[in-house]
Design a protein around this motif. Structure first.
Motif, short mmCIF file in Angstrom:
data_model
loop_
_atom_site.label_atom_id
_atom_site.label_comp_id
_atom_site.label_asym_id
_atom_site.label_seq_id
_atom_site.Cartn_x
_atom_site.Cartn_y
_atom_site.Cartn_z
N VAL A 1 0.85 -1.20 0.00
CA VAL A 1 0.00 0.00 0.00
C VAL A 1 0.88 1.25 0.00
O VAL A 1 1.96 1.25 0.59
CB VAL A 1 -0.98 0.04 1.21
N GLU A 2 0.39 2.27 -0.68
CA GLU A 2 1.15 3.52 -0.80
C GLU A 2 0.20 4.69 -0.77
O GLU A 2 -0.90 4.62 -1.33
CB GLU A 2 1.85 3.55 -2.16
N GLN B 1 4.33 4.13 2.90
CA GLN B 1 4.38 2.85 2.18
C GLN B 1 4.35 1.71 3.18
O GLN B 1 4.94 1.84 4.26
CB GLN B 1 5.69 2.71 1.40
N MET B 2 3.74 0.64 2.79
CA MET B 2 3.80 -0.54 3.67
C MET B 2 3.63 -1.82 2.85
O MET B 2 2.80 -1.88 1.94
CB MET B 2 2.71 -0.46 4.74
N ASP B 3 4.42 -2.82 3.19
CA ASP B 3 4.21 -4.18 2.67
C ASP B 3 3.74 -5.01 3.84
O ASP B 3 4.34 -4.96 4.92
CB ASP B 3 5.53 -4.77 2.14
N ALA C 1 -5.08 -3.79 4.52
CA ALA C 1 -3.74 -3.18 4.56
C ALA C 1 -3.87 -1.66 4.64
O ALA C 1 -3.12 -0.99 5.37
CB ALA C 1 -2.95 -3.59 3.33
N SER C 2 -4.83 -1.11 3.91
CA SER C 2 -5.02 0.35 3.91
C SER C 2 -5.49 0.84 5.27
O SER C 2 -5.06 1.90 5.74
CB SER C 2 -6.05 0.75 2.84
N VAL C 3 -6.36 0.06 5.91
CA VAL C 3 -6.79 0.43 7.27
C VAL C 3 -5.58 0.42 8.20
O VAL C 3 -5.40 1.33 9.02
CB VAL C 3 -7.89 -0.54 7.79
N GLY C 4 -4.71 -0.56 8.04
CA GLY C 4 -3.49 -0.63 8.86
C GLY C 4 -2.63 0.61 8.67
O GLY C 4 -2.10 1.18 9.62
N LEU C 5 -2.51 1.05 7.41
CA LEU C 5 -1.68 2.23 7.14
C LEU C 5 -2.32 3.50 7.73
O LEU C 5 -1.62 4.34 8.32
CB LEU C 5 -1.48 2.39 5.62
N ALA C 6 -3.64 3.60 7.60
CA ALA C 6 -4.35 4.77 8.15
C ALA C 6 -4.20 4.80 9.67
O ALA C 6 -3.99 5.85 10.29
CB ALA C 6 -5.82 4.72 7.75
N GLN C 7 -4.31 3.62 10.28
CA GLN C 7 -4.19 3.50 11.74
C GLN C 7 -2.80 3.93 12.18
O GLN C 7 -2.62 4.66 13.16
CB GLN C 7 -4.42 2.03 12.11
N ASN C 8 -1.80 3.50 11.44
CA ASN C 8 -0.41 3.81 11.74
C ASN C 8 -0.16 5.32 11.61
O ASN C 8 0.46 5.96 12.48
CB ASN C 8 0.47 3.02 10.76
N LEU D 1 6.80 -2.22 9.82
CA LEU D 1 6.26 -2.66 8.53
C LEU D 1 6.10 -1.48 7.57
O LEU D 1 6.24 -1.64 6.37
CB LEU D 1 4.87 -3.28 8.73
N SER D 2 5.77 -0.33 8.12
CA SER D 2 5.50 0.82 7.25
C SER D 2 6.65 1.81 7.30
O SER D 2 7.44 1.81 8.26
CB SER D 2 4.23 1.52 7.70
N GLN D 3 6.73 2.63 6.26
CA GLN D 3 7.73 3.71 6.27
C GLN D 3 7.07 4.99 5.76
O GLN D 3 6.22 4.94 4.86
CB GLN D 3 8.88 3.35 5.34
N TRP D 4 7.49 6.10 6.35
CA TRP D 4 6.99 7.42 5.94
C TRP D 4 8.18 8.29 5.57
O TRP D 4 9.17 8.35 6.30
CB TRP D 4 6.20 8.07 7.08
N PHE D 5 8.09 8.92 4.39
CA PHE D 5 9.16 9.81 3.93
C PHE D 5 8.57 11.19 3.70
O PHE D 5 7.43 11.30 3.23
CB PHE D 5 9.74 9.31 2.59
#
Ligand code: MEV
Length: 413
Positions: free
Chosen positions: A209-210, A303-305, A343-350, A288-292
């Motif tokens: 997800v990106e 981004q997250m895999d 996965a998108s919910v995980g990224l939003a939560q993060n 798991l995720s990275q933010w730039f």
């Protein structure tokens, strides 16, 4: 019919509004005692965990209403806030595959490798016959690989069967195939079988997800927005370095992921095991995720895999009415689409967690929810809750006695 300000609606209004999103208007489905008793051994009661919704998350330009089951007060509020900020999340998941293994001993490595070379096609076509139903649906066995492992005492051989379980999680289907193949491999090699079982580790199979967030969405004050974006990127950088932080960072992601897994009847233990092994795949536990932060373009990039071997049929899903209701609410997605949304919910939560912890901290947000649950506990009616929460938040160190006193005062004034 509106999901706007869903949190301000009464439970009755929410249920009426959400029903518009359910095509087969099921009466609000509960797990009946008789069904629950069939699901597990020694059944006594059904344990209740609250279910709510994330009103909108946009994934690959499509809006989803996402059911979430969680007992943690801030999770749904944070996910909703994160999803609102992020806007569209791009998600990719080409093919969902799982792996199982047949582990044997009493062979040399050369014998085990040679056996695979000579028999691979035969073994694969045998497994395809066993899993013919899955093959008919476009999935089933895909490949067989080999690895060996040795200890002081033993040399172990593992044949890995790669498998596409289509819409199912696939544990039952794959274990059936593995057990049948193990007998064949034993006969073909003369080795001794130790076990044949699905693995919850499959590091090459994950959802990506990106998201790109224009920095002005973080704050109308651009300086503050830049500063916040920089801090989120630094928090992400740090989580790549220190496993203490990486673990908590990932826990935040799993707050969202698990809540949707439970709502949709998925095996969250399998996903948890798979995710944390994936986070350690390079030899150290990482976020798991990275933010730039691209300061020139004024964009925060996330981004997250994440491995998400989820299902939309079979197992609990097919017998749990709430899981079926949840999938219906999401528009009956295919397993791949469901994994992309989770996965998108995980990224939003993060994102929501990082944004909070590098700025105001999480306690401030929690305080509102604690005040709300206190207001409910002391008997505030729906039109009294908001004013009482406001009064409580203005008072330091609130407790139930204070909530009761303030409610009495409100009613008498
Ligand atoms: C709490 O359940 C989750 C967080 O600790 C996640 C994080 O620190 O990133 C807020």
């Amino acid at each position: 019919m509106t999901l706007d300000k869903f949190y301000r609606q009464t439970i009755h209004q929410r249920r009426l509004n959400i029903n518009h999103y359910i095509e087969n208007k099921m009466n609000f489905p509960i797990l009946e005692e008789e069904r629950a008793n069939q699901m597990i051994e020694n059944y006594l009661y059904t344990y209740g965990i609250p279910m709510g919704i994330l009103p909108t998350i946009r994934v690959n330009q499509k809006d989803y209403v996402v059911p979430m089951v969680t007992e943690e007060p801030s999770v749904i509020a944070a996910a909703s806030n994160g999803a609102k900020h992020l806007g569209n999340i791009k998600a990719r998941f080409d093919r969902k595959t799982i792996k199982g293994q047949i582990i044997l001993t009493d062979l040399t490595e050369a014998e085990a490798r040679q056996a695979l070379k000579e028999n691979k096609e035969d073994w694969l076509s045998f497994t395809k016959k066993v899993a013919y139903r899955m093959v008919e649906r476009g999935g089933g066995p895909l490949d067989i690989e080999y690895s060996s492992f040795s200890s002081d005492k033993n040399l172990f051989h593992s044949y890995y069967l790669l498998f596409d379980p289509c819409e199912a999680m696939g544990a039952n289907a794959l274990n059936t195939v593995l057990e049948a193949l193990a007998t064949k491999i034993k006969n073909d090699t003369g080795g001794k079988i130790l076990m044949a079982i699905l693995s919850n580790f499959n590091p090459k199979n994950f959802v990506r997800v990106e998201t790109i967030l224009p920095v002005e969405r973080l704050n109308i004050n651009l300086d503050k927005a830049h500063h916040l974006a920089e801090k989120i990127a630094m928090a992400s950088e740090y989580a790549q370095l220190d496993p203490y932080r990486a673990t908590t960072h990932n826990k935040g992601i799993m707050n969202g992921v698990d809540a949707v897994l439970i709502a949709t009847g998925n095996d969250w233990r399998a996903v948890e095991a798979s995710v944390h092994a994936f986070a350690s795949k390079e030899g150290r536990y990482r976020a798991l995720s990275q933010w730039f932060y691209d300061s020139k373009k004024a964009e925060l990039i996330g981004q997250m895999d994440i491995p998400l071997p989820v299902a939309t049929v079979g197992g609990t899903l097919s017998i749990h009415p709430m899981a079926q209701w949840s999938l219906e609410l999401m528009g009956n997605p295919k397993a791949i689409e469901l994994a992309q949304v989770i996965a998108s919910v995980g990224l939003a939560q993060n994102f929501a967690a990082l944004k909070a912890i590098v700025s105001e901290g999480i306690q401030k947000g929690h305080m509102g929810l604690q005040a709300r649950s206190l207001a409910i506990q002391v008997g505030a009616k729906s039109d009294e809750i908001d004013p009482l929460v406001k009064l409580l938040k203005a008072t330091e160190g609130f407790n139930s006695q204070l909530a009761r006193d303030l409610l009495d005062k409100m009613r008498n004034s």
